[in-house]
Scaffold this active site. Sequence first.
Site: not given
Length: 233
Positions: A190-191
């Site tokens: 997640g980024s």
Amino acid sequence: MSIIDSVRNSLVPVHKEGYRFVAMFFGASVLLGFVADPLFWIGMVLTAWCAYFFRDPERVTPVDEDLVISPADGRVSSVVRITPPEELGLGSDEMLRISVFMNVFNCHVNRAPVAGQIKRKVYSKGSFLNAELDKASSENERSGLVITTARHGDIGVVQIAGLVARRILCWSEEGEQLDAGERFGLIRFGSRLDVFLPATARSLVSVGQTAIAGETMLAEFGSSKGPVVSHRD
């Protein structure tokens, strides 16, 4: 086409960076199964999610030197004009920045937004703030590439860690030639990806739009309409 061929074509391969994680999840599931049967099935669901997270589908990339292609799957979280991070060496003038936020259900393999040669590769330590925050561009852990194009100068692409992400992978190196849509890295879990473009670029996407790595056209060069920017509410 046989049923077996249809099933085979519908399956998405897992990127090699995910093999050991899938194996770890599966091994833990088997061990938990000795404790209680329901725990085994819960573990198998998590194993399936892990394989899904590390999926690496093939993409069909538009071939046009005047187009900028999305480097990530996810949601366009901002389209603004802003000064690029100092470590990229792109100067102090404002550039068009398009950000794509990836959640834990998006494909996390990152792809080159343009064709060109990697001029600079730089890694910066930092915090693990929510990647959707604007200050994440300058305060979070990140890895940046500056790609020199044949016709439109230097373009920056930055992998930014988020709250959950604790590992940025960038296997491309300085001097390497990339094609648009070519894989260059991956982030767990997640980024966000930022693309910094010269003032001559014009955005083709809006905040909230879903982007597909290697396929969605984020921006174009050479338009007489000039740049279009918008802010996330």
